[in-house]
Scaffold this motif. Structure first.
Motif, PDB file in Angstrom:
ATOM      1  N   HIS A  13     -17.682 -57.558  39.529  1.00 47.19           N
ATOM      2  CA  HIS A  13     -17.841 -58.990  39.782  1.00 47.19           C
ATOM      3  C   HIS A  13     -16.469 -59.664  39.891  1.00 47.19           C
ATOM      4  O   HIS A  13     -15.445 -59.103  39.490  1.00 47.19           O
ATOM      5  CB  HIS A  13     -18.675 -59.625  38.653  1.00 47.19           C
ATOM      6  N   ASP A  50     -29.108 -64.540  50.766  1.00 48.87           N
ATOM      7  CA  ASP A  50     -29.726 -65.837  50.471  1.00 48.87           C
ATOM      8  C   ASP A  50     -31.049 -65.998  51.205  1.00 48.87           C
ATOM      9  O   ASP A  50     -31.997 -66.586  50.678  1.00 48.87           O
ATOM     10  CB  ASP A  50     -28.788 -66.989  50.839  1.00 48.87           C
ATOM     11  N   TYR A 127     -19.597 -71.497  41.060  1.00 51.15           N
ATOM     12  CA  TYR A 127     -21.026 -71.229  40.959  1.00 51.15           C
ATOM     13  C   TYR A 127     -21.457 -71.525  39.530  1.00 51.15           C
ATOM     14  O   TYR A 127     -20.635 -71.482  38.614  1.00 51.15           O
ATOM     15  CB  TYR A 127     -21.328 -69.765  41.303  1.00 51.15           C
ATOM     16  N   SER A 130     -25.003 -69.449  35.108  1.00 52.38           N
ATOM     17  CA  SER A 130     -26.144 -68.529  35.186  1.00 52.38           C
ATOM     18  C   SER A 130     -25.966 -67.528  36.330  1.00 52.38           C
ATOM     19  O   SER A 130     -26.400 -66.379  36.222  1.00 52.38           O
ATOM     20  CB  SER A 130     -27.452 -69.308  35.360  1.00 52.38           C
ATOM     21  N   TRP A 131     -25.345 -67.957  37.408  1.00 52.65           N
ATOM     22  CA  TRP A 131     -25.069 -67.077  38.549  1.00 52.65           C
ATOM     23  C   TRP A 131     -24.115 -65.967  38.111  1.00 52.65           C
ATOM     24  O   TRP A 131     -24.359 -64.786  38.370  1.00 52.65           O
ATOM     25  CB  TRP A 131     -24.481 -67.913  39.688  1.00 52.65           C
ATOM     26  N   HIS A 132     -23.036 -66.357  37.440  1.00 42.63           N
ATOM     27  CA  HIS A 132     -22.070 -65.362  36.966  1.00 42.63           C
ATOM     28  C   HIS A 132     -22.694 -64.446  35.916  1.00 42.63           C
ATOM     29  O   HIS A 132     -22.439 -63.240  35.915  1.00 42.63           O
ATOM     30  CB  HIS A 132     -20.825 -66.047  36.403  1.00 42.63           C
ATOM     31  N   ARG A 134     -25.744 -63.458  35.671  1.00 42.75           N
ATOM     32  CA  ARG A 134     -26.576 -62.470  36.362  1.00 42.75           C
ATOM     33  C   ARG A 134     -25.715 -61.326  36.894  1.00 42.75           C
ATOM     34  O   ARG A 134     -26.053 -60.151  36.710  1.00 42.75           O
ATOM     35  CB  ARG A 134     -27.333 -63.136  37.510  1.00 42.75           C
ATOM     36  N   TYR A 135     -24.609 -61.651  37.562  1.00 42.16           N
ATOM     37  CA  TYR A 135     -23.782 -60.598  38.175  1.00 42.16           C
ATOM     38  C   TYR A 135     -23.007 -59.787  37.144  1.00 42.16           C
ATOM     39  O   TYR A 135     -22.854 -58.576  37.295  1.00 42.16           O
ATOM     40  CB  TYR A 135     -22.870 -61.183  39.254  1.00 42.16           C
TER      41      TYR A 135
END
Length: 178
Positions: A13, A50, A127, A130-132, A134-135
């Motif tokens: 990431h 997306d 971002y 929560s986006w980070h 997840r990754y």
């Protein structure tokens, strides 16, 4: 080694030190550093992901891969800055079997708080946390699932992480030459 290039990949990431380490690894191995998901491929991958157009996602990734081979295929050793694990973070697991280019891969990994702290210093699109999250979790999960070497760049400084990558790469190259 062989007629086509031997490929190693370093994945992970954003903020893990992956690009810095991949460049240094390529230099140490006297290999060609390649970044297949730079423009125009990276944005196209994200757009397909997306839109949940997984066929297009695989097609774009394959175009990027083939473009690297077209430009650098005469080199004996290529070190990829991202490849199939990044693709798998964008695909549902049911589609993983459709991607067959899976060279030896090391994952650079750090926890969420370190990720957020490192990315705060960058002048890039932001971002949600929560986006980070997840990754960060997904790269670690996929690395373990596919038995990739995982290097924690939070507890290993750059020199130690590079030494670990060089050791890993040397073992993979030696294994291929047998």
């Amino acid at each position: 080694m062989q007629n086509k290039p031997f490929i190693l990949a370093v994945d992970g990431h954003d903020g893990t030190g992956k690009t810095t380490l991949t460049r240094r690894l390529a230099q140490a191995l006297k290999a060609e550093y390649v970044r297949p998901y730079g423009d125009p491929y990276g944005p196209a991958l994200l757009e397909a992901a997306d839109g949940k157009d997984f066929t297009a996602l695989i097609d774009v990734a394959n175009q990027a891969y083939q473009q690297v081979l077209k430009l650098h295929g005469e080199k004996p050793l290529l070190v990829f800055d991202r490849l199939w694990i990044t693709l798998f973070t964008l695909l549902p697991e049911t589609h993983h079997r459709l991607w067959t280019h899976r060279p030896a891969t090391a994952i650079c990994w750090i926890d969420l708080n370190t990720t957020l702290a490192r990315l705060a210093d960058r002048d890039e699109q932001t971002y949600p946390n929560s986006w980070h999250k997840r990754y960060v979790e997904l790269y670690l999960h996929l690395g373990k699932q596919y038995q990739c070497t995982v290097i924690n760049t939070q507890i290993n400084d750059e020199e130690k992480a590079l030494a670990l990558l060089i050791d890993w790469a040397s073992r993979e190259i030696e294994r291929a030459e047998r």
